[in-house]
Motif scaffolding. Sequence first.
Motif, PDB file in Angstrom:
ATOM      1  N   TYR A 147      33.713  34.656  34.220  1.00 50.04           N
ATOM      2  CA  TYR A 147      34.526  35.858  34.014  1.00 50.04           C
ATOM      3  C   TYR A 147      35.992  35.523  34.308  1.00 50.04           C
ATOM      4  CZ  TYR A 147      29.849  37.855  34.613  1.00 50.04           C
ATOM      5  OH  TYR A 147      28.504  38.135  34.499  1.00 50.04           O
ATOM      6  N   PRO A 148      36.667  34.817  33.405  1.00 47.85           N
ATOM      7  CA  PRO A 148      38.025  34.319  33.699  1.00 47.85           C
ATOM      8  C   PRO A 148      39.084  35.409  33.848  1.00 47.85           C
ATOM      9  CG  PRO A 148      37.441  33.908  31.406  1.00 47.85           C
ATOM     10  CD  PRO A 148      36.193  34.386  32.082  1.00 47.85           C
ATOM     11  N   TRP A 149      38.790  36.630  33.406  1.00 46.51           N
ATOM     12  CA  TRP A 149      39.740  37.744  33.518  1.00 46.51           C
ATOM     13  C   TRP A 149      39.527  38.553  34.798  1.00 46.51           C
ATOM     14  CZ3 TRP A 149      35.625  40.707  33.815  1.00 46.51           C
ATOM     15  CH2 TRP A 149      34.546  40.478  32.963  1.00 46.51           C
ATOM     16  N   LEU A 150      38.605  38.123  35.642  1.00 47.21           N
ATOM     17  CA  LEU A 150      38.229  38.895  36.827  1.00 47.21           C
ATOM     18  C   LEU A 150      39.393  39.218  37.773  1.00 47.21           C
ATOM     19  CD1 LEU A 150      36.056  40.236  38.536  1.00 47.21           C
ATOM     20  CD2 LEU A 150      35.485  37.979  39.482  1.00 47.21           C
ATOM     21  N   PRO A 151      40.385  38.331  37.971  1.00 48.59           N
ATOM     22  CA  PRO A 151      41.447  38.647  38.938  1.00 48.59           C
ATOM     23  C   PRO A 151      42.125  39.998  38.722  1.00 48.59           C
ATOM     24  CG  PRO A 151      41.589  36.347  38.324  1.00 48.59           C
ATOM     25  CD  PRO A 151      40.528  36.955  37.449  1.00 48.59           C
ATOM     26  N   VAL A 152      42.237  40.454  37.481  1.00 47.46           N
ATOM     27  CA  VAL A 152      42.941  41.715  37.233  1.00 47.46           C
ATOM     28  C   VAL A 152      42.134  42.920  37.710  1.00 47.46           C
ATOM     29  CG1 VAL A 152      42.065  42.211  34.909  1.00 47.46           C
ATOM     30  CG2 VAL A 152      44.402  42.870  35.532  1.00 47.46           C
ATOM     31  N   LEU A 153      40.842  42.737  37.924  1.00 48.84           N
ATOM     32  CA  LEU A 153      39.974  43.840  38.341  1.00 48.84           C
ATOM     33  C   LEU A 153      39.763  43.903  39.849  1.00 48.84           C
ATOM     34  CD1 LEU A 153      37.158  43.531  35.622  1.00 48.84           C
ATOM     35  CD2 LEU A 153      39.316  44.804  35.509  1.00 48.84           C
ATOM     36  N   LEU A 154      40.302  42.937  40.581  1.00 49.73           N
ATOM     37  CA  LEU A 154      40.041  42.856  42.018  1.00 49.73           C
ATOM     38  C   LEU A 154      40.827  43.905  42.801  1.00 49.73           C
ATOM     39  CD1 LEU A 154      40.012  38.979  42.488  1.00 49.73           C
ATOM     40  CD2 LEU A 154      38.044  40.517  42.251  1.00 49.73           C
ATOM     41  N   ASP A 155      40.390  44.120  44.029  1.00 51.82           N
ATOM     42  CA  ASP A 155      41.039  45.070  44.938  1.00 51.82           C
ATOM     43  C   ASP A 155      42.260  44.389  45.548  1.00 51.82           C
ATOM     44  OD1 ASP A 155      41.682  47.096  46.662  1.00 51.82           O
ATOM     45  OD2 ASP A 155      39.806  47.054  47.791  1.00 51.82           O
ATOM     46  N   TRP A 156      43.373  44.441  44.835  1.00 52.16           N
ATOM     47  CA  TRP A 156      44.567  43.709  45.241  1.00 52.16           C
ATOM     48  C   TRP A 156      45.072  44.124  46.608  1.00 52.16           C
ATOM     49  CZ3 TRP A 156      47.903  44.318  40.160  1.00 52.16           C
ATOM     50  CH2 TRP A 156      47.236  43.679  39.103  1.00 52.16           C
ATOM     51  N   ARG A 157      45.141  45.413  46.862  1.00 49.67           N
ATOM     52  CA  ARG A 157      45.782  45.900  48.084  1.00 49.67           C
ATOM     53  C   ARG A 157      45.014  45.468  49.333  1.00 49.67           C
ATOM     54  NH1 ARG A 157      44.823  52.287  49.400  1.00 49.67           N
ATOM     55  NH2 ARG A 157      42.596  52.153  49.903  1.00 49.67           N
TER      56      ARG A 157
END
Length: 252
Positions: free
Chosen positions: A159-169
């Motif tokens: 899932y190479p696009w996964l970083p954009v879906l992570l809980d950034w905060r």
Amino acid sequence: MATTIKPILPLCPSLKQTLSSPTPWISCKPISDPIASLHIYHSTRPRGQVAVSVAFNPSGKFDLSLDDEEDSSKLEPPMPPTQDRFDVVIENDSIGRLDISPFQATTGITSPLSAEPREFLEHTIGFTINYTREDPYDPRELTEFPDIRLWFVRLDATYPWLPVLLDWRAGELARYAAMLVPHQMNMKMGVVFNPEALELFVMKKVFIVYSWLKQHDIPKPRLKTSDMARMLGFGIGDELFDLIDKHPLDPS
């Protein structure tokens, strides 16, 4: 003509690299603004490195404490996980078998093609790593264990696009990057990334995420992609997105 990925901070000479070609060139340099709990500092090392102090979400089992009280007082406290986020719990068994089914079961994303970004962009995804060390006195952080990192490598490859879906905060993007990018742990500076590796990681994710968001008709894909890069210390100019749009790739 120059396409610029604008920095917040010119960290060191080795980071001011230019990708040259007969067509307009792109320079990628790091940002200085402290964003969330991730901060970029100057490095005194002979060979420039990106020093990042990160305060990770406690439920993620990664809470970095610093020796220097003055430095640690400048760090913002860890943000709590986003409410109702998809929390993926992984343990030694699934890590050792490179079994990413806990992610699939929690999120319902059984294949890369089955993901619908909107729900996950709203609720986000996070990880709770219940890892039992063979030696209870092993001082390494979770991002320093090869088997944990390999599990995340397989997840990212799927899932190479996964970083954009992570809980950034809550620090999930920073920890995710630490799983995939070479780094060292410094008790005063925190996570010290290899600068070239971090730059390449960010640029690769920018290309992947922007195209993926556009493919799914997500509003303002440039802004969302730029925000992701900024969380890791890089500013992205519109010129880069213009070049991508001029030469689109078939997603199939």
